[in-house]
Write a protein that holds these residues in place. Structure first.
Motif, PDB file in Angstrom:
ATOM      1  N   ASP A  75      -2.991   4.433   1.167  1.00 45.50           N
ATOM      2  CA  ASP A  75      -3.731   3.171   1.089  1.00 45.50           C
ATOM      3  C   ASP A  75      -3.226   2.299  -0.053  1.00 45.50           C
ATOM      4  O   ASP A  75      -3.251   1.069   0.033  1.00 45.50           O
ATOM      5  N   VAL A  76      -2.779   2.934  -1.136  1.00 44.83           N
ATOM      6  CA  VAL A  76      -2.315   2.176  -2.293  1.00 44.83           C
ATOM      7  C   VAL A  76      -1.134   1.304  -1.917  1.00 44.83           C
ATOM      8  O   VAL A  76      -1.036   0.133  -2.320  1.00 44.83           O
ATOM      9  N   LEU A  77      -0.211   1.840  -1.111  1.00 40.69           N
ATOM     10  CA  LEU A  77       1.003   1.102  -0.769  1.00 40.69           C
ATOM     11  C   LEU A  77       0.711  -0.068   0.164  1.00 40.69           C
ATOM     12  O   LEU A  77       1.533  -0.982   0.284  1.00 40.69           O
ATOM     13  N   ARG A  78      -0.445  -0.064   0.823  1.00 41.80           N
ATOM     14  CA  ARG A  78      -0.830  -1.222   1.633  1.00 41.80           C
ATOM     15  C   ARG A  78      -1.373  -2.349   0.759  1.00 41.80           C
ATOM     16  O   ARG A  78      -1.373  -3.509   1.172  1.00 41.80           O
ATOM     17  N   LEU A  79      -1.819  -1.998  -0.427  1.00 44.88           N
ATOM     18  CA  LEU A  79      -2.444  -2.971  -1.321  1.00 44.88           C
ATOM     19  C   LEU A  79      -1.528  -3.414  -2.454  1.00 44.88           C
ATOM     20  O   LEU A  79      -1.692  -4.518  -2.983  1.00 44.88           O
TER      21      LEU A  79
END
Length: 361
Positions: A75-79
């Motif tokens: 999820d971090v890499l989407r944000l």
């Protein structure tokens, strides 16, 4: 507005309750929920209107950025964009889920209301089954500051959330008291040298073991500057009563309190609140200073038990404040481990009013 309060088992939260609360997040509603640090006030981080409702409910300044809570490292890499050195991954592997927030360059998908218009975003993975279950049920990253009115002591129980936000938000998930008691550590990874912008539940020493050189930000930012992290610009964590922080040994702190009580006199017409260590209380008891009329005491715990003091801190400030004292005196702790975060919160609550106590002759 009616606020729905639902009790959830912190170890085995009801999937049906989480599913309903997750649907509320997707619909733009606000849901307060427990984390391992303090209670958070959550909204869909990708829904700008919902995020702005957080600021309205709390009375929070719009230039104070929010932390986005995620359930997976993916999820971090989407944000956010990863830092070129890959430091975030080693930190996430060691400390997530846990009380560590990382500041990274933001991707356009994140609402500017979350980032306060900055090019960075703060992200963390909470170590609490209710928080993680809510994020998974919502299917969205959840923007969540602490679930209190802006400037007030952060909530470590659902009761604290109810005191501040009942009638302003749709949901409160009551998962019992939180474990850490102070907010997450915020670490800025956007520069060559990692910088702790807000000390919290993960210690500076633990970060240094992983990264080596880590700086600690100790100064207020300029009034016109947008803060890169919560807790930098505005008065935080404060009861209604004024707070003074007492620094020194138990003997020195006890002497400072004895002098204050002598100034008040026997009538106790100036109520006083105390948040002090067991060692200091023992000295005051031994001198016959306590109990005293007009004085309310909340035990901080043994000086060496920094984790216990952190857990009790915000609840004690709130309880002392209910007695409407004219002044709260709070004892500082050792500047190590989570004690750095405790002192940070105390000095924020005191708006910088610190008394350095001197040993009696």
């Amino acid at each position: 507005m009616r606020t729905r309060v639902v009790r959830v088992d912190p170890d085995r939260p009801d999937p049906a309750v989480l599913a309903e609360a997750g649907a509320a997040i997707r619909e733009g509603q606000l849901v307060a929920f427990p984390t391992e640090t303090v209670y958070g006030l959550g909204a869909d981080a990708l829904d700008e209107r919902a995020v702005r409702r957080i600021f309205e409910a709390k009375g929070r300044p719009a230039d104070n950025p929010l932390i986005v809570h995620v359930a997976t490292r993916e999820d971090v890499l989407r944000l956010a964009h990863p830092d070129p050195q890959g430091r975030w991954e080693s930190l996430a592997r060691r400390f997530w889920p846990g009380p560590l927030t990382l500041i990274l360059p933001s991707r356009p998908v994140v609402s500017p209301a979350v980032t306060a218009g900055l090019s960075t975003v703060a992200v963390r993975m909470p170590a609490h089954r209710v928080a993680l279950g809510l994020i998974e049920a919502a299917g969205r990253p959840i923007a969540a500051p602490s679930a209190n009115r802006s400037g007030r002591p952060s909530p470590s129980t659902a009761r604290h959330v109810i005191e501040d936000l009942a009638g302003r938000i749709e949901w409160i998930l009551d998962g019992g008291p939180t474990g850490v008691g102070v907010e997450s550590t915020v670490l800025d990874l956007t520069g060559d040298r990692p910088v702790v912008l807000r000390p919290g539940g993960l210690s500076l020493e633990q970060l240094q073991e992983t990264l080596g050189d880590v700086a600690l930000h100790r100064h207020e930012i300029d009034p016109g500057e947008v803060p890169r992290s919560p807790g930098l610009k505005y008065r935080h964590y404060a009861p209604e009563a004024p707070v003074v922080v007492l620094e020194g040994t138990p003997r020195a702190v006890a002497e400072a309190i004895r002098r204050r009580l002598a100034e008040i006199g026997p009538s106790g017409t100036t109520p006083l609140g105390l948040f002090v260590s067991d060692e200091t209380l023992s000295l005051l008891d031994g001198q016959g200073v306590l109990p005293a009329p007009g004085v309310r005491v909340k035990r901080a715990g043994a000086r060496h038990d920094l984790e216990g003091i952190a857990r009790r801190l915000f609840g004690a400030l709130r309880e002392l404040d209910r007695a409407r004292p004219a002044l709260i005196l709070a004892e500082a702790v050792d500047e190590r481990g989570i004690g750095i975060a405790v002192n940070n919160r105390l000095k924020k609550a005191a708006a910088g009013r610190v008394e350095r106590c001197v040993e009696p002759p």
